[in-house]
Structures are given as C-alpha cells and as structure tokens.
Design a protein around this motif. Sequence first.
Motif, PDB file in Angstrom:
ATOM      1  N   ALA A 169       0.816  -1.218   0.000  1.00 52.44           N
ATOM      2  CA  ALA A 169       0.000   0.000   0.000  1.00 52.44           C
ATOM      3  C   ALA A 169       0.847   1.264   0.000  1.00 52.44           C
ATOM      4  O   ALA A 169       0.391   2.306  -0.481  1.00 52.44           O
ATOM      5  N   TYR A 170       2.075   1.210   0.507  1.00 51.52           N
ATOM      6  CA  TYR A 170       2.861   2.433   0.610  1.00 51.52           C
ATOM      7  C   TYR A 170       3.461   2.897  -0.711  1.00 51.52           C
ATOM      8  O   TYR A 170       3.902   4.029  -0.840  1.00 51.52           O
ATOM      9  N   LEU A 171       3.464   2.049  -1.728  1.00 52.66           N
ATOM     10  CA  LEU A 171       3.991   2.450  -3.029  1.00 52.66           C
ATOM     11  C   LEU A 171       2.958   3.287  -3.774  1.00 52.66           C
ATOM     12  O   LEU A 171       1.799   2.889  -3.903  1.00 52.66           O
ATOM     13  N   TYR A 172       3.362   4.430  -4.276  1.00 51.34           N
ATOM     14  CA  TYR A 172       2.428   5.282  -5.016  1.00 51.34           C
ATOM     15  C   TYR A 172       1.930   4.584  -6.281  1.00 51.34           C
ATOM     16  O   TYR A 172       0.794   4.797  -6.718  1.00 51.34           O
ATOM     17  N   ARG A 173       2.740   3.739  -6.868  1.00 46.15           N
ATOM     18  CA  ARG A 173       2.371   3.051  -8.097  1.00 46.15           C
ATOM     19  C   ARG A 173       1.255   2.029  -7.880  1.00 46.15           C
ATOM     20  O   ARG A 173       0.601   1.613  -8.852  1.00 46.15           O
ATOM     21  N   THR A 174       1.030   1.613  -6.636  1.00 47.44           N
ATOM     22  CA  THR A 174       0.072   0.541  -6.368  1.00 47.44           C
ATOM     23  C   THR A 174      -1.340   0.906  -6.797  1.00 47.44           C
ATOM     24  O   THR A 174      -2.134   0.028  -7.158  1.00 47.44           O
ATOM     25  N   LYS A 175      -1.691   2.202  -6.804  1.00 47.76           N
ATOM     26  CA  LYS A 175      -3.046   2.587  -7.215  1.00 47.76           C
ATOM     27  C   LYS A 175      -3.332   2.130  -8.638  1.00 47.76           C
ATOM     28  O   LYS A 175      -4.470   1.743  -8.964  1.00 47.76           O
ATOM     29  N   ASP A 176      -2.311   2.134  -9.499  1.00 42.55           N
ATOM     30  CA  ASP A 176      -2.488   1.667 -10.874  1.00 42.55           C
ATOM     31  C   ASP A 176      -2.400   0.142 -10.955  1.00 42.55           C
ATOM     32  O   ASP A 176      -3.198  -0.493 -11.660  1.00 42.55           O
ATOM     33  N   ASP A 177      -1.431  -0.433 -10.247  1.00 38.85           N
ATOM     34  CA  ASP A 177      -1.303  -1.888 -10.233  1.00 38.85           C
ATOM     35  C   ASP A 177      -2.573  -2.539  -9.699  1.00 38.85           C
ATOM     36  O   ASP A 177      -3.027  -3.571 -10.202  1.00 38.85           O
ATOM     37  N   SER A 202       7.437   5.974  -2.296  1.00 46.65           N
ATOM     38  CA  SER A 202       6.526   5.431  -1.291  1.00 46.65           C
ATOM     39  C   SER A 202       6.181   6.484  -0.256  1.00 46.65           C
ATOM     40  O   SER A 202       6.931   7.436  -0.046  1.00 46.65           O
ATOM     41  N   MET A 203       5.024   6.305   0.364  1.00 51.37           N
ATOM     42  CA  MET A 203       4.587   7.233   1.400  1.00 51.37           C
ATOM     43  C   MET A 203       5.053   6.738   2.766  1.00 51.37           C
ATOM     44  O   MET A 203       5.173   5.523   2.994  1.00 51.37           O
ATOM     45  N   PRO A 204       5.319   7.630   3.703  1.00 53.50           N
ATOM     46  CA  PRO A 204       5.752   7.224   5.040  1.00 53.50           C
ATOM     47  C   PRO A 204       4.588   6.678   5.851  1.00 53.50           C
ATOM     48  O   PRO A 204       3.414   6.847   5.477  1.00 53.50           O
ATOM     49  N   ARG A 205       4.904   6.027   6.958  1.00 58.22           N
ATOM     50  CA  ARG A 205       3.861   5.584   7.884  1.00 58.22           C
ATOM     51  C   ARG A 205       3.109   6.797   8.407  1.00 58.22           C
ATOM     52  O   ARG A 205       3.695   7.822   8.702  1.00 58.22           O
ATOM     53  N   GLU A 211      -5.125   5.395   5.507  1.00 56.25           N
ATOM     54  CA  GLU A 211      -6.326   5.607   4.694  1.00 56.25           C
ATOM     55  C   GLU A 211      -6.213   4.900   3.347  1.00 56.25           C
ATOM     56  O   GLU A 211      -7.200   4.351   2.837  1.00 56.25           O
ATOM     57  N   THR A 212      -5.019   4.918   2.778  1.00 58.46           N
ATOM     58  CA  THR A 212      -4.802   4.241   1.497  1.00 58.46           C
ATOM     59  C   THR A 212      -4.989   2.738   1.651  1.00 58.46           C
ATOM     60  O   THR A 212      -5.625   2.084   0.809  1.00 58.46           O
ATOM     61  N   TYR A 213      -4.434   2.188   2.719  1.00 57.23           N
ATOM     62  CA  TYR A 213      -4.578   0.756   2.986  1.00 57.23           C
ATOM     63  C   TYR A 213      -6.053   0.377   3.076  1.00 57.23           C
ATOM     64  O   TYR A 213      -6.498  -0.585   2.441  1.00 57.23           O
ATOM     65  N   LEU A 214      -6.814   1.124   3.849  1.00 55.73           N
ATOM     66  CA  LEU A 214      -8.236   0.818   4.026  1.00 55.73           C
ATOM     67  C   LEU A 214      -9.023   1.010   2.735  1.00 55.73           C
ATOM     68  O   LEU A 214     -10.011   0.305   2.498  1.00 55.73           O
ATOM     69  N   TYR A 215      -8.583   1.944   1.893  1.00 58.25           N
ATOM     70  CA  TYR A 215      -9.229   2.120   0.595  1.00 58.25           C
ATOM     71  C   TYR A 215      -9.129   0.837  -0.220  1.00 58.25           C
ATOM     72  O   TYR A 215     -10.132   0.395  -0.828  1.00 58.25           O
ATOM     73  N   TYR A 216      -7.956   0.229  -0.255  1.00 51.41           N
ATOM     74  CA  TYR A 216      -7.786  -1.007  -1.017  1.00 51.41           C
ATOM     75  C   TYR A 216      -8.660  -2.132  -0.448  1.00 51.41           C
ATOM     76  O   TYR A 216      -9.278  -2.882  -1.211  1.00 51.41           O
ATOM     77  N   ILE A 217      -8.718  -2.224   0.858  1.00 49.87           N
ATOM     78  CA  ILE A 217      -9.558  -3.263   1.470  1.00 49.87           C
ATOM     79  C   ILE A 217     -11.031  -3.020   1.146  1.00 49.87           C
ATOM     80  O   ILE A 217     -11.778  -3.955   0.816  1.00 49.87           O
ATOM     81  N   ASP A 218     -11.458  -1.763   1.232  1.00 46.19           N
ATOM     82  CA  ASP A 218     -12.843  -1.417   0.905  1.00 46.19           C
ATOM     83  C   ASP A 218     -13.174  -1.802  -0.532  1.00 46.19           C
ATOM     84  O   ASP A 218     -14.236  -2.393  -0.807  1.00 46.19           O
ATOM     85  N   GLN A 219     -12.285  -1.484  -1.463  1.00 46.47           N
ATOM     86  CA  GLN A 219     -12.520  -1.792  -2.868  1.00 46.47           C
ATOM     87  C   GLN A 219     -12.599  -3.298  -3.102  1.00 46.47           C
ATOM     88  O   GLN A 219     -13.446  -3.788  -3.862  1.00 46.47           O
ATOM     89  N   LEU A 220     -11.719  -4.060  -2.466  1.00 43.04           N
ATOM     90  CA  LEU A 220     -11.720  -5.514  -2.637  1.00 43.04           C
ATOM     91  C   LEU A 220     -13.011  -6.134  -2.117  1.00 43.04           C
ATOM     92  O   LEU A 220     -13.623  -6.985  -2.777  1.00 43.04           O
ATOM     93  N   LEU A 221     -13.435  -5.696  -0.940  1.00 44.62           N
ATOM     94  CA  LEU A 221     -14.664  -6.246  -0.361  1.00 44.62           C
ATOM     95  C   LEU A 221     -15.890  -5.818  -1.176  1.00 44.62           C
ATOM     96  O   LEU A 221     -16.806  -6.608  -1.398  1.00 44.62           O
ATOM     97  N   MET A 222     -15.894  -4.580  -1.632  1.00 43.06           N
ATOM     98  CA  MET A 222     -17.017  -4.077  -2.425  1.00 43.06           C
ATOM     99  C   MET A 222     -17.138  -4.832  -3.749  1.00 43.06           C
ATOM    100  O   MET A 222     -18.253  -5.133  -4.205  1.00 43.06           O
ATOM    101  N   GLU A 223     -15.982  -5.157  -4.349  1.00 46.01           N
ATOM    102  CA  GLU A 223     -15.975  -5.867  -5.630  1.00 46.01           C
ATOM    103  C   GLU A 223     -16.189  -7.376  -5.470  1.00 46.01           C
ATOM    104  O   GLU A 223     -16.293  -8.094  -6.463  1.00 46.01           O
TER     105      GLU A 223
END
Length: 312
Positions: A169-177, A202-205, A211-223
């Motif tokens: 989640a900390y890599l900025y590129r992950t939003k596209d991947d 990458s973004m720091p802790r 928030e980014t981490y939870l966004y990915y989890i939300d998207q996975l569960l929603m999909e």
Amino acid sequence: MNDLLQVGSEALKKIALDENAKDFILNNKPVYQVLRKAADRYIGGETLEETVSKVLKSNQDDYKCSIEFMGENTSTEKEANDATQEFIRIAETIRGKQLNATISLDLSHIGLAISPALCLHNLELLCNAAKQDIEIIISAEGVNQTDTIIETYKKASPVFSNLSITLQAYLYRTKDDFQELLKEDGRIRIVKGAFHTPEGLSMPRGKELDETYLYYIDQLLMEGHKCSIATHHFEIQQQAKKLIDYYNPDRHYYEFESLYGIQTEQLAKLKEEGYVTKLYFVYGYEWYLYLCNRIAEYPLNLFLALQDISKQ
C-alpha cells in the motif's frame, strides 16, 4: 522519539538488504547462534518439520496458516530449482497432513533474479504440485522487482486459479497496479510495505498510508474480490472489521493475517469474534533479513530481541 524510531527503522531496512552483512552472519557461527535466539520469536524453525508442528497446533486452535521457505535472490539455476523442490515438498506435506495452510514465496527465491522464464517455469511446477486446492501466494519484494513480479503473476494467473499476489500500500504506483490486478481472479494480499525505497516512490507511515490501505480493502470487499488483510495495525483491523460486517463477504473471500510472533493477541481476539484469521510462518536458515524487517517495522522490538538474546 518518533523521529528517532523512523531513523532506526530505515537503517534496519537498508541493513537487511546488505548481502555482505547477511553472508557474515550466516557464516559466523557464534554470531549466528546469538541472533538465532532473537529470530526464534518470529520463525517456525529452521526446517519444515519444526514448522509443521506449530502449524498443526495453530490449526487445532482454528487458525489458517501460511508457510514460507525463507530465501530470495538465488544466483544460480541450481539454487532456484532446489528452492522450488522445497516448496513442492511443502505442498506435498500440506496435502499429506491435511493442513489448513497456504504457501507463500518470493519469486526471486525460485529464479526471478536469474531469468523471468526460469522463474515462471518453476512457479508453474509449484502450482501444478499444489493441484489447484492449495493456495500459492506471491510475496512482495523490493520496488526494483515489482514490474517483473506482476508480469509473472499475470502470465500464470489465468492458468492457475490457486495463485495470489501481494501489493504494498505504501507504493504510489500501487493505485495503478491495483486496478489492473482486480481483473485477475486471484486473492490480493495487502501489506503496508517494509522495504527501503528511493525517495518519492513510497509514502511514510501515517494517516495517509492508513487511509490508502483501508481504501484497497474497501474496494476488494465491495468488488467481491478475495483479499487478505495483512496488518498488525490495531485501528486498521478495527476499521476493516466494520467493512467486513457491512459487505458481509463469504468467509473464503477474506482473512486477517498476522506474522507469527507479532501481536498475535490481536489476531486471537479477531478469531474469538468470529473473523477468519491466519498465522504466517516462515522457516529456513536465511532468517537474517526477516529478523531485520520485523524489528524495522516496530523498532522498539529491538528491546525484545535483546531480551531474547540474553536468555540462557
């Protein structure tokens, strides 16, 4: 204090990637034996047999488990092939002992640093040995390998439904991947990310990463996409619980995952509350990098390491 811990964390991440430091420890018996005491808190053992006994106990306690033979960046084809055979032995053991377990691995352990073609061949051997019913999870590695890891996964994923991948989640590129990999059926395992990266990648802790981490989890569960919530962060776990309760996914579609020896009391609480939980076990002789990364994630663990070392 936080700034000092951050400096210590970054230093440990760099040390973990120093091949000369690793070779020194692995070939210096007194140093190896001392640091092994600290590593024991976090590893299943140095052999598969040691680890299986802990996995069996964890299964009895209603935990799923993941098993990884530690190692990465093999430099010869023989080393890569030997590692592949060990992973195949894990698959055979899981099936033979009917373990509730998956397999995790670094692709560089089975040849990625030598040849992507060799790595893909070895990955296919392992997936075939797992026979579609044992999940194979590709771990994240340094950012310089991310492109090749994803390319290898995308080549194998359409053929092997038991193949999954990890995103950091900390890599900025992950939003596209992430958007690209949502098209694949395999489980997506989300970690925060622990490797040192060049500035700007990458973004720091902190709040943004959480928030980014939870966004990915939300998207996975929603999909309705299979996901693994691989974090020890208490607040993230609590927010993820709310998302699971809201989307109410099938129990095969999510799991809370914790590394063995790291804040497992939180995972136990999640299990008691009825959520799917998983313990991640590693084994082998190359535990040096793993130990450094565990301490780097929370540098105050250094004091636990010193305590473990001082035990008779």
